[in-house]
Design a protein around this motif. Structure first.
Motif, PDB file in Angstrom:
ATOM      1  N   UNK A   1      -7.315  10.967   8.421  1.00  0.00           N
ATOM      2  CA  UNK A   1      -6.716   9.977   9.311  1.00  0.00           C
ATOM      3  C   UNK A   1      -7.069   8.556   8.912  1.00  0.00           C
ATOM      4  N   UNK A   2      -8.342   8.295   8.594  1.00  0.00           N
ATOM      5  CA  UNK A   2      -8.749   6.920   8.285  1.00  0.00           C
ATOM      6  C   UNK A   2      -8.103   6.428   6.994  1.00  0.00           C
ATOM      7  N   UNK A   3      -7.916   7.325   6.024  1.00  0.00           N
ATOM      8  CA  UNK A   3      -7.291   6.907   4.766  1.00  0.00           C
ATOM      9  C   UNK A   3      -5.837   6.500   4.988  1.00  0.00           C
ATOM     10  N   UNK A   4      -5.122   7.254   5.804  1.00  0.00           N
ATOM     11  CA  UNK A   4      -3.736   6.901   6.093  1.00  0.00           C
ATOM     12  C   UNK A   4      -3.659   5.625   6.934  1.00  0.00           C
ATOM     13  N   UNK A   5      -4.584   5.461   7.876  1.00  0.00           N
ATOM     14  CA  UNK A   5      -4.601   4.231   8.676  1.00  0.00           C
ATOM     15  C   UNK A   5      -4.837   3.008   7.793  1.00  0.00           C
ATOM     16  N   UNK A   6      -5.699   3.167   6.792  1.00  0.00           N
ATOM     17  CA  UNK A   6      -6.039   2.064   5.896  1.00  0.00           C
ATOM     18  C   UNK A   6      -4.806   1.569   5.138  1.00  0.00           C
ATOM     19  N   UNK A   7      -4.034   2.494   4.579  1.00  0.00           N
ATOM     20  CA  UNK A   7      -2.861   2.105   3.803  1.00  0.00           C
ATOM     21  C   UNK A   7      -1.682   1.737   4.693  1.00  0.00           C
ATOM     22  N   UNK A   8      -1.597   2.342   5.867  1.00  0.00           N
ATOM     23  CA  UNK A   8      -0.528   1.965   6.791  1.00  0.00           C
ATOM     24  C   UNK A   8      -0.721   0.527   7.267  1.00  0.00           C
ATOM     25  N   UNK A   9      -1.982   0.123   7.465  1.00  0.00           N
ATOM     26  CA  UNK A   9      -2.258  -1.258   7.875  1.00  0.00           C
ATOM     27  C   UNK A   9      -1.939  -2.237   6.747  1.00  0.00           C
ATOM     28  N   UNK A  10      -2.269  -1.875   5.516  1.00  0.00           N
ATOM     29  CA  UNK A  10      -2.032  -2.769   4.379  1.00  0.00           C
ATOM     30  C   UNK A  10      -0.546  -2.898   4.069  1.00  0.00           C
ATOM     31  N   UNK A  11       0.192  -1.799   4.236  1.00  0.00           N
ATOM     32  CA  UNK A  11       1.624  -1.762   3.899  1.00  0.00           C
ATOM     33  C   UNK A  11       2.462  -1.434   5.135  1.00  0.00           C
ATOM     34  N   UNK A  12       2.570  -2.351   6.085  1.00  0.00           N
ATOM     35  CA  UNK A  12       3.325  -2.038   7.313  1.00  0.00           C
ATOM     36  C   UNK A  12       4.796  -1.738   7.073  1.00  0.00           C
ATOM     37  N   UNK A  13       5.352  -2.212   5.952  1.00  0.00           N
ATOM     38  CA  UNK A  13       6.750  -1.893   5.630  1.00  0.00           C
ATOM     39  C   UNK A  13       6.888  -0.567   4.885  1.00  0.00           C
TER      40      UNK A  13
ATOM     41  N   UNK B   1       5.196   3.360  -7.738  1.00  0.00           N
ATOM     42  CA  UNK B   1       4.795   3.396  -6.326  1.00  0.00           C
ATOM     43  C   UNK B   1       4.490   1.955  -5.916  1.00  0.00           C
ATOM     44  N   UNK B   2       5.070   1.448  -4.827  1.00  0.00           N
ATOM     45  CA  UNK B   2       4.876   0.040  -4.500  1.00  0.00           C
ATOM     46  C   UNK B   2       4.993  -0.233  -2.996  1.00  0.00           C
ATOM     47  N   UNK B   3       4.418  -1.371  -2.614  1.00  0.00           N
ATOM     48  CA  UNK B   3       4.519  -1.857  -1.247  1.00  0.00           C
ATOM     49  C   UNK B   3       4.196  -3.334  -1.222  1.00  0.00           C
ATOM     50  N   UNK B   4       4.302  -3.943  -0.056  1.00  0.00           N
ATOM     51  CA  UNK B   4       3.974  -5.357   0.118  1.00  0.00           C
ATOM     52  C   UNK B   4       2.749  -5.469   1.014  1.00  0.00           C
ATOM     53  N   UNK B   5       1.725  -6.150   0.505  1.00  0.00           N
ATOM     54  CA  UNK B   5       0.482  -6.243   1.259  1.00  0.00           C
ATOM     55  C   UNK B   5       0.630  -7.278   2.384  1.00  0.00           C
ATOM     56  N   UNK B   6       1.307  -6.838   3.435  1.00  0.00           N
ATOM     57  CA  UNK B   6       1.529  -7.693   4.592  1.00  0.00           C
ATOM     58  C   UNK B   6       0.455  -7.484   5.654  1.00  0.00           C
ATOM     59  N   UNK B   7      -0.546  -6.695   5.349  1.00  0.00           N
ATOM     60  CA  UNK B   7      -1.645  -6.456   6.269  1.00  0.00           C
ATOM     61  C   UNK B   7      -2.963  -6.441   5.518  1.00  0.00           C
ATOM     62  N   UNK B   8      -4.075  -6.293   6.230  1.00  0.00           N
ATOM     63  CA  UNK B   8      -5.394  -6.328   5.594  1.00  0.00           C
ATOM     64  C   UNK B   8      -5.750  -5.016   4.911  1.00  0.00           C
ATOM     65  N   UNK B   9      -6.678  -5.101   3.973  1.00  0.00           N
ATOM     66  CA  UNK B   9      -7.222  -3.911   3.326  1.00  0.00           C
ATOM     67  C   UNK B   9      -8.727  -4.082   3.159  1.00  0.00           C
ATOM     68  N   UNK B  10      -9.499  -3.249   3.821  1.00  0.00           N
ATOM     69  CA  UNK B  10     -10.959  -3.253   3.723  1.00  0.00           C
ATOM     70  C   UNK B  10     -11.547  -4.660   3.844  1.00  0.00           C
TER      71      UNK B  10
END
Length: 273
Positions: free
Chosen positions: A135-147, A169-178
């Protein structure tokens, strides 16, 4: 990466890129969040920024949709017995030549932990799979890549039963990471995989090869964000005391300010080939 369904009573429309989300075959499926996920956001990102648009029915499209389906099941189905994309009792996953993990082990730890497990990453403070749960690993990346965290096939080198392909594999870092603030930048990595399938194109073995530094160097950009705390709280006090002690020690020794910490060479990002 998909958003979990908010309510088990929600109606989920079949996804154009993923099978086994809805229908009679899923009536007994146990979903991790109580209902099938929705992929509207990440599908929009995929369609807007993909570099390839494969013809319907092509080998590239079949492989791309098969991997998207497998990722969906791994992330959102609680029981391996509910997976339709893997060969029963035969599935295994290995990353960068590491040991093979069974389907049950991969499901228990989660895709991010399986792909980012390694002492170099943990030692550099980039990612510690041993400290993260599913759960925490998915929360971490979901927060970093909200899109969302989009994925596409770039090239297929061989057809079944052994399918070799290159992916992005790509995303936009529109949120925080660690603790690192959002940058709004595109973060991506490239890799290759070898997928062994059975007669029904169900995965039996997956080998993935990529450079974790490509993705993590982008995620670790951005200034460190200090968590907000109540004035006078123990955490805030500890930070102030630590800063004061560091200043006193520096002044007492007469030493110059230390140079800024250099990034771990393992995490330096180069241009993808």
């Amino acid at each position: 990466m998909a958003a979990p369904a908010a309510d088990s009573s929600d109606t989920v429309v079949a996804d154009r890129y993923r099978s086994h989300l809805t229908g009679e075959g899923e009536k007994d499926t146990v979903w991790r969040h109580g209902a099938p996920p929705t992929y509207d956001a990440v599908n929009a990102l995929f369609e807007a920024e993909r570099t390839q648009e494969w013809p319907a029915g092509s080998l590239e499209e079949v492989v791309q949709n098969a991997i998207k389906t497998w990722e969906m099941e791994l992330s959102h189905k609680s029981r391996l017995s509910d997976f339709k994309s893997v060969s029963p009792g035969k599935f295994s996953l290995s990353v960068n030549g590491g040991r093979r993990r069974s389907g049950e082990e991969t499901l228990a730890m989660g895709s991010y932990n399986a792909l980012l497990d390694g002492p170099l990453l943990a030692g550099a403070g980039a990612y510690d799979a041993a400290a993260e749960t599913f759960a925490s690993s998915h929360d971490l990346f979901r927060a970093a890549f909200p899109r969302g965290f989009a994925w596409e096939v770039l090239k297929v080198y061989s057809g079944p039963p052994v399918i070799a392909f290159k992916f992005r594999h790509w995303g936009h870092k529109d949120g925080p990471y660690k603790g690192h603030a959002a940058t709004g930048e595109k973060v991506e990595f490239h890799g290759v995989a070898v997928l062994k399938v059975d007669e029904q194109l169900r995965a039996e073995d997956v080998e993935v090869y990529y450079d974790p530094g490509e993705i993590l160097s982008g995620l670790l950009k951005g200034p460190k964000v200090v968590p907000s705390e109540e004035p006078g709280g123990e955490g805030a006090l500890a930070v102030r005391l630590s800063e004061a002690a560091a200043v006193s020690a520096s002044a007492g020794s007469g030493a110059a300010d230390p140079p800024p910490q250099q990034a771990c060479p393992f995490l330096s990002s180069g241009k993808p080939q």
